[in-house]
Enzyme design. Sequence first.
Site, PDB file in Angstrom:
ATOM      1  CG  HIS A 192      -2.162  -0.817   0.973  1.00  0.00           C
ATOM      2  ND1 HIS A 192      -2.724  -1.611   1.929  1.00  0.00           N
ATOM      3  CD2 HIS A 192      -2.907  -0.991  -0.134  1.00  0.00           C
ATOM      4  CE1 HIS A 192      -3.763  -2.233   1.418  1.00  0.00           C
ATOM      5  NE2 HIS A 192      -3.898  -1.882   0.170  1.00  0.00           N
ATOM      6  CD  GLU A 434      -4.577 -13.507 -18.395  1.00  0.00           C
ATOM      7  OE1 GLU A 434      -3.784 -12.690 -17.917  1.00  0.00           O
ATOM      8  OE2 GLU A 434      -5.720 -13.679 -17.930  1.00  0.00           O
ATOM      9  CG  ASP A 458      -0.988 -13.947 -15.729  1.00  0.00           C
ATOM     10  OD1 ASP A 458      -0.180 -14.417 -14.913  1.00  0.00           O
ATOM     11  OD2 ASP A 458      -2.045 -13.393 -15.392  1.00  0.00           O
ATOM     12  CB  CYS A 505      -4.983  -4.684 -20.158  1.00  0.00           C
ATOM     13  SG  CYS A 505      -5.288  -6.443 -19.957  1.00  0.00           S
TER      14      CYS A 505
HETATM   15  C1  PEP Z   1      -1.886  -9.597 -17.229  1.00  0.00           C
HETATM   16  O1  PEP Z   1      -1.735 -10.788 -16.912  1.00  0.00           O
HETATM   17  O2  PEP Z   1      -1.146  -9.002 -18.026  1.00  0.00           O
HETATM   18  C2  PEP Z   1      -2.984  -8.799 -16.639  1.00  0.00           C
HETATM   19  C3  PEP Z   1      -3.253  -7.580 -17.035  1.00  0.00           C
HETATM   20  O3  PEP Z   1      -3.696  -9.375 -15.639  1.00  0.00           O
HETATM   21  P1  PEP Z   1      -3.195  -9.483 -14.126  1.00  0.00           P
HETATM   22  O4  PEP Z   1      -1.940  -8.668 -13.996  1.00  0.00           O
HETATM   23  O5  PEP Z   1      -4.319  -8.962 -13.304  1.00  0.00           O
HETATM   24  O6  PEP Z   1      -2.980 -10.958 -13.976  1.00  0.00           O
HETATM   25 MG    MG Z   2      -3.304 -11.875 -15.918  1.00  0.00          MG
END
Ligand code: PEP
Ligand code: MG
Length: 591
Positions: A192, A434, A458, A505
């Site tokens: 945090h 992913e 991932d 993302c």
């Molecule tokens: C990812 O795996 O790139 C992703 C955006 O999901 P998270 O980081 O929440 O696993």
């Molecule tokens: Mg992910």
Amino acid sequence: MARTILTGEAVSSGVSVGKAYLLAKGHYCLTSVQNIPEDHVAQEVERLRWAFDKAQRSLEQIKSKVPVEQHEHAAILDSHIMILRDPKLRQKTERYIREMRLNAEWALEKGVDDVEKVFSDIDDEYFQARAHEIRLLTHRVMNHLSGNGSAIKPITSRVILIAHDLTPADTVELNVSKIMALSTAQGGKTSHVSIMARTLEIPAVVGVENVDTEVRDSDFVIVDGFQGKVVVDPDDEELEHYTNLKYQFESYRREVMRHRDLPGESGDGFRINVMANIELFEEVRAVLDYGGEGVGLYRTEYSYLNRHRLPSEEELTEEYSDLASIISPERVIIRTLDAGGDKIGKGFEQREEANPALGLRAVRFCLQHRDIFKTQLRAILRASQYGRIAMMFPMISGLAELGEVKQVLEEAKHELRQEGVVFDEQMPTGIMIELPSAVMVADLLAREVDFFSIGTNDLIQYSLGIDRTNRHVSYLYQPLHPALIRSIKHIVDAGHREGIEVSMCGEMAVDPYCLPVLLGMQVDSLSLNPQSIPVIKKVMRQLNTEECFDLLKRVLESDSVTQSNQMVKENVFKRFPEELLFYSSMLEKTP
Ligand code: PEP
Ligand code: MG
């Protein structure tokens, strides 16, 4: 103290130079173990309850002083108040008083040890951080037991905060407006204190071993939030270097922020939506403040992890509706629960797994807990009438699994229709790509969904075989690795051939170095942490698609990541000296 350079993890960019304010480690002194007589037990239990209540009330008071614009702070304090209210820790501690006749201080110490042990058995950074937070919170209770109350001395001038660790309550009590930078011995990127430092844009370096014992109160220090350094008693040359760097960065941020509301597009007008990744509802404000063009990833698991029970359909519907209506007319992509494996919420049934990252996670977990899954799907559908919502499924491995997920979605839709509940019948559904298996069948998956979003965190973990929570292998995290670049190109092309949108993302989308390559592939949108949106938009405006096509072609032909990194650095970033300076740590990786 003599000139020393300490190193740790840079978690919030920027540089600050100033006097250290040392926050003493724990503010209480644990008395010796005492066995209390039988007839003092009730009184000791009462003393414990009183200290918990005092600690809780002081947190409530601190929360009432949090300025309205600091929603994140208030939300974290709420979660801390909930921890202090949680009967489990109190009951455990009371049992030690009653059964072992320990005094309240020692009973509490043992109670926290037990809780910490449960958390530390879960191999996940998030839970390690929460376990540590519980210990820090009980310091507050200890302070009351030992009659100290809050022992934090007030800060009167602007300082650099040095601490063993820091709770959000500490920072409120300390008056954040006086903190120019901070460094702690504990903590990592997801703790945090780091999230807060980024939100407040305070340079921060955490995980600096012994920083709280090496640095003394009033020492002159520099916190370098780019390279993860704390320089104690700098020489004149360092002082000049860092003072210049600080002004340069501040003027860079001002310039970047001025244009944050311009659309995400290349210099020659190729449009890429720059959206925001958020984890807490409270971050919605930052999406608007930093020019986010919608929310490209709402990680819903935190609404499950922060509670002591599962959220109800009503609670989720309200949360998603509020989010959609605030972000409207822009889009919000709500990702269904990516829990399970090592991310277990309090209302979930727990199972031990030898390899949680390869275990019952995300849609696999949801398909085995259809009641939890259906509740969330119904909530997302119900909220869809309040804005532009899209739904996204994480960790899809192939067609059969996608088929099962879609079947549960159809059931949820059918139920709502029967109940006469209105929802957006056209709501787009997409998947995260992913897993390497999803890459290989991307052409088949693309026919079944409205969009793809590439989760590089991932995808890199599973493609290169590196545990994303293990810092000893983090040097292998290389987004421009030929295997990754080929995979991503394959996904984008497969999606585009079927006429669907392809977004990214994962953290690769935040990296200005990777941007020309992604632009060369013509991804449709990027989603990243809100604070980085203005930087990415700025770099994007200075690139043009022709040069990006050319660079991508050469990167695709390269046979090593070193060569690709070098090409990107030389061919594009010589034009962006500031990004090279402020983000250069991204390329320098060593085991
Ligand atoms: C990812 O795996 O790139 C992703 C955006 O999901 P998270 O980081 O929440 O696993
Ligand atoms: Mg992910």
